[in-house]
Scaffold this active site. Sequence first.
Site: not given
Length: 438
Positions: A161, A235, A379, A407
């Site tokens: 993540h 990310s 984003d 995002h």
Amino acid sequence: MSLSIFSRKWAFNPARNLISALTFIVFLIFDFVDTILCVLYHYVDGFIEGQASPCYCQKREKQDKSSGDEYDKECELSETLYGRKNVFREMGFLGFGRKWENSQKSGGGEMVNRWSDCRCETCLSWLNDGEHKLHVFVREPSQATTKDWQGKSAENVIFLHGFLSSSRFWTETVFPNLSDPIKRNYRLFAVDLLGFGRSPKPRDCLYTLKDHLEMIEKCVIFPFQLNSFHLVAHSMGCVIAIALAEKHLKSVKSITLVAPPYFPSKDGGGLKVLEKLAAKRLWPPISFGSSVMSWYEHLGRCVCLFVCRNHRTWERILRLLTRKRDLHFMFMDFTRHTHHSAWHSMHNVICGGVESMENYLEFLSKAGVKICVVQGDQDQVIPLECSYNIKAKAPNAEVSIIKNANHSSVIVSREKEFTKFLERTWASLTHTGAGTEE
Ligand SMILES: *[C@@H]1O[C@H](CO)[C@@H](O)[C@H](O)[C@H]1NC(C)=O
Ligand SMILES: *[C@@H]1O[C@H](CO)[C@@H](O)[C@H](O)[C@H]1NC(C)=O
């Protein structure tokens, strides 16, 4: 800057100049407040814990190579930790002594949370386990119950993540949308990264890229004996995924990067990344928030003291206000970190990882590893140029830009499509036919 240019600009664009002046003043005040808070925390920490927590307000002390471990540890730190400019610090304002060595030599207090961190049961659960172990959600393949299964070993996927998130970013989105063949034949691992979600948040750790890698190896790759896996990352997780792929080149089958924060290091290294991702701006609120949290160590600690330490109270209030029993997982995960873990991950992974990322990308590209990049065109956190930066370094990367996605909504509001995309990517590399779509 000459005064005449300044006044001419002022004459032409009063509104913009007013905003820049205001921005300048606000952040100058923050510089000052952060310096004051540095002293304040120094004494409060000393009073409550017997010793001040180290910070990065002093000039970096040069370690020489002979100091071995300590030198290596220093090298892994991002230049942005010490390199952040603060007008008051530069002036040597309030010269008080705080030394890096303090942190290295401090004896007690490392196995407990800081007084300014949350002490609720979930936040402290890792302290009872002795050894630090990441929280890993494992979804085993259901092949045992089907006749399709012919003793082939399952395919593995590791999900990483992003910043201020957790494994639930995947288990609540992709996992419920998997098709049957994938459910039967794939073993999925969703990891809570060190310092986030339900994973340990040790304070004697500097959350370098190496620390994150070693924890993933220790808690996923080694115990499950993975010698072949796909990687999916969002990310900040992309920086870790690329480093992991380089380290386990023989095992990696594909890498899917969603909104990867990557800027070529020729543009200026870690400090440039910090300036691009956390530009000192008053508007929009998301930029303002990330600039305060990334540039000001002590101001950020105050925000965490207010928000993260009291996350259960905020959750209770929000439940009352929204009249919902279950809050959105992204809201819950947003506060599941300590200031120490988030601050160091931001600097040492996102900013400090930029140079290694460059070498690794080139290396992976030459080795022919399949790389897919996905990003939303709206984003608001990572500039769209990052996806193209990856393409420039790794020409065989496939870049997909998703219209009207930001995002998080690039995954969270289009779970079904994104899962399909992942399944297609994996299946294209599987010769057993296990990954064919329904
Ligand atoms: C896909 O996941 C979302 C979020 O968990 C869920 O609301 C949706 O029902 C899932 N779709 C299917 C077809 O299971
Ligand atoms: C991202 O998009 C989603 C869905 O379109 C929206 O709910 C959310 O507010 C957006 N986030 C930001 C920060 O704009």
